[in-house]
Design an enzyme around this catalytic site. Structure first.
Site, short mmCIF file in Angstrom:
data_model
loop_
_atom_site.label_atom_id
_atom_site.label_comp_id
_atom_site.label_asym_id
_atom_site.label_seq_id
_atom_site.Cartn_x
_atom_site.Cartn_y
_atom_site.Cartn_z
N VAL A 85 -11.99 -2.47 1.16
CA VAL A 85 -13.30 -2.55 0.51
C VAL A 85 -13.63 -1.24 -0.18
O VAL A 85 -14.15 -1.21 -1.30
CB VAL A 85 -14.39 -2.96 1.52
CG1 VAL A 85 -15.77 -2.87 0.90
CG2 VAL A 85 -14.12 -4.35 2.05
N LYS A 86 -13.33 -0.12 0.45
CA LYS A 86 -13.63 1.20 -0.13
C LYS A 86 -12.86 1.42 -1.43
O LYS A 86 -13.43 1.88 -2.42
CB LYS A 86 -13.29 2.30 0.89
CG LYS A 86 -13.55 3.70 0.39
CD LYS A 86 -15.02 3.97 0.17
CE LYS A 86 -15.24 5.41 -0.23
NZ LYS A 86 -16.59 5.68 -0.65
N ILE A 87 -11.58 1.06 -1.46
CA ILE A 87 -10.80 1.27 -2.68
C ILE A 87 -11.26 0.34 -3.79
O ILE A 87 -11.30 0.73 -4.97
CB ILE A 87 -9.27 1.16 -2.44
CG1 ILE A 87 -8.49 1.75 -3.62
CG2 ILE A 87 -8.84 -0.26 -2.19
CD1 ILE A 87 -8.59 3.22 -3.77
#
Length: 68
Positions: free
Chosen positions: A38-40
């Site tokens: 999700v962060k990337i």
């Protein structure tokens, strides 16, 4: 600060108490590693947006607009 956390529900519940002292938004994203996914994806969206803003600013300046 937002934390995007992967791991078990039990692990997330234990970590959430600590993470709330460091950030405002704590989001459980599913199994182990999903927080990084999700962060990337979020970083990719931000990078594309920044590139678009830069290109628009450059176009405006090259067509005679005051960048201010």
């Amino acid at each position: 600060l937002t934390f995007m956390v992967g791991g078990s529900e039990a692990g997330f519940a234990r970590a959430k108490d600590v993470l709330q002292h460091m950030g405002k938004n704590i989001v459980h994203c599913g199994g182990a590693g999903n927080g990084q996914v999700v962060k990337i994806c979020n970083n990719l969206i931000l990078a594309i947006s920044m590139a678009g803003v830069s290109e628009a600013m450059n176009l405006g300046v090259s067509l005679g607009m005051d960048p201010k």
